[in-house]
Design a protein around this motif. Sequence first.
Motif, short mmCIF file in Angstrom:
data_model
loop_
_atom_site.label_atom_id
_atom_site.label_comp_id
_atom_site.label_asym_id
_atom_site.label_seq_id
_atom_site.Cartn_x
_atom_site.Cartn_y
_atom_site.Cartn_z
N MET A 19 0.84 -1.18 0.00
CA MET A 19 0.00 0.00 0.00
C MET A 19 0.89 1.24 0.00
N ILE A 20 0.58 2.19 -0.88
CA ILE A 20 1.32 3.46 -0.93
C ILE A 20 0.54 4.49 -0.11
N CYS A 21 -0.57 4.95 -0.62
CA CYS A 21 -1.52 5.77 0.12
C CYS A 21 -2.91 5.21 -0.15
N SER A 22 -3.65 4.93 0.92
CA SER A 22 -4.94 4.27 0.76
C SER A 22 -5.88 5.13 -0.10
N PRO A 23 -6.61 4.51 -1.05
CA PRO A 23 -6.81 3.07 -1.22
C PRO A 23 -5.92 2.43 -2.29
N TYR A 24 -4.81 3.06 -2.68
CA TYR A 24 -4.05 2.59 -3.84
C TYR A 24 -2.79 1.83 -3.46
N PRO A 25 -2.74 0.51 -3.74
CA PRO A 25 -1.47 -0.20 -3.66
C PRO A 25 -0.58 0.16 -4.84
N ALA A 54 -21.77 22.56 -3.03
CA ALA A 54 -22.60 22.14 -1.92
C ALA A 54 -22.10 22.80 -0.64
N THR A 55 -22.96 22.86 0.36
CA THR A 55 -22.52 23.38 1.65
C THR A 55 -22.73 22.31 2.70
N ASP A 56 -23.98 22.14 3.18
CA ASP A 56 -24.23 21.12 4.19
C ASP A 56 -24.19 19.72 3.63
N ASN A 57 -24.06 19.55 2.34
CA ASN A 57 -24.09 18.21 1.77
C ASN A 57 -22.84 17.93 0.94
N GLU A 58 -21.69 18.38 1.43
CA GLU A 58 -20.45 18.18 0.67
C GLU A 58 -19.57 17.12 1.30
N THR A 59 -19.09 16.21 0.48
CA THR A 59 -18.17 15.17 0.94
C THR A 59 -16.79 15.76 1.24
N GLN A 60 -16.20 15.33 2.32
CA GLN A 60 -14.79 15.58 2.57
C GLN A 60 -14.08 14.22 2.47
N THR A 61 -12.83 14.14 2.82
CA THR A 61 -12.11 12.92 2.47
C THR A 61 -10.88 12.72 3.33
N TYR A 62 -10.11 11.69 3.03
CA TYR A 62 -8.94 11.34 3.83
C TYR A 62 -8.06 10.39 3.02
N THR A 63 -6.85 10.18 3.48
CA THR A 63 -6.00 9.09 3.00
C THR A 63 -4.95 8.80 4.07
N VAL A 64 -4.33 7.65 3.97
CA VAL A 64 -3.28 7.25 4.90
C VAL A 64 -2.06 6.84 4.09
#
Length: 536
Positions: A237-243, A457-467
């Motif tokens: 795994m490099i940075c999730s979700p990508y090996p 969007a305001t109250d309905n906007e996706t945020q995100t993450y990676t490891v």
Amino acid sequence: MAGTGITPVLVGVADVKNKSGHAVEPMQLMLQSVLTAIEDTSLPLLAQTELQKSIDSIDVVATWTWPYSDLPGLLANKLECRHLEHKAYSEHGGHQPLKLVDEAARRISQGKGNVAVVTGGEALASLNACAAAGRFPPPEWTPPPEGTVPASPLTLTQSKEDLGSIHAIGLPIHIYPLYENAFRAQRKQSIEENNRESAQLYAEFAKIAARNKYAWNHDQLVPSEGRIATVTEGNRMICSPYPLLMNAFNSVNLAASCVLTSAEYAAHIGIPQSKWTYPLGGAGTSDANAFWHRPNFYSSPALSRSLDAGLGISKLDKADIQLYDFYSCFPIVPKLACHHLDLPFRNFAKPITLLGGLTSFGGAGNNYSLHALTAMVRRLRQGRGRNGLILANGGVLTYQHVLCLSSQPRSDGLSYPTQNPLAHDERVPAPSISIHAEGEARVEVNCTLEANSEKMATDNETQTYTVQFSRNGKPAKGFVIGRLCADGSRFIANAGNAATLKQLSSRVREPIGRLGWVQAGGNGRNLFVLDTGAML
């Protein structure tokens, strides 16, 4: 917006691959590809010489491998160009090949040039081998200008301190995963469903690359969907979700070139019409350079607008396209393109890559999409489609450029668009940024997907993450893009404790949508926790 002037045509294309073991510098690979592109016109030798000496425009895609003081001028001297009126060395970015071809076609259509060459190439595999063998600089390579060093994705994206660098995020391996995770959550996929989808896509791409004689992985063992999907020592795994096998592979020795001229001159010099391919039009724009100033992480307004404008300026609809090549440094880019155009990205009826992606074909630095152009030209010459569209992507899903090609002239009888229909930078409103964030926060606020929508969007906007993972396979650092519950402002943070890092790394429970707490850490960082354990 299309002119009534001179019709530009692509008359010669070439790819060069060096696996000889001899370290050939990028300039020489480019020179070889230009000469081969001239030969590709099928002109007799004397006419080839005339065409070569008539080159009055040379554009070079910036190379990561080696610095030169004047690479277009060096190539012009090698080619004995006597009438050079235009030479340019691009900025860095994977969109540059199509942007340069688009601009060269426009100059020809406006009578500002007669024979144009666009070329680019890399020799990173040779450079790395020489460095490993203690032969640096590589023998016989053109001496670099004093005080310069080769460029790399590291030096290109981490050259200044900003909100991203404070949190150690900003490389391609970080940003594309942010988009993949957000796009997954928007479509309500599980982490495992998304992983299988990406593996299926890249397994198909690998098969395509294996059949392409110019691919770096040509005739090599094709990785299966299972191998691509499964994290192992060889596919860490490099940075999730990508090996690893979902990341671009840049250690290649590849070059490509194309030759453009006017239909009138092509006929005059004797290039058979079977070699003519018509550039119909191009379009490109960019999203915010600072990724935290973008409207969301499940779409790219620049990508969507470039696709729409590229088709529109070429007087085409998506139904008119038989061949696509979508840039594919990571799976998210072709997914976003397919989603916008409502094309399937599994079991696709029309090709969405001609090369096989940057993992299997080879990254080729900034020059991947020039190889896509050469492949598209060959397909159109063979009658395996009438119209093709290439999407080139640069930066970290920042810059986009689309070019449409055809075996036939424009349907409106005009020559070529007089300008790019899009502004260089077409910004979309984005959430306000909390630089020093503190309070209750979410990795995501629940959202409803509007297909092909660019509405903020305001109250309905996706945020995100990676490891990001270390080489031993353990999670090393977590990155969260979140929203404060109090005012909805956006923040960047690192995982604030070991428990949060572990939960962000889970491939079972979805981190997006969970509540947590963000507060200031050391050195200007924000730290986000999913529990109240000790801070890292």
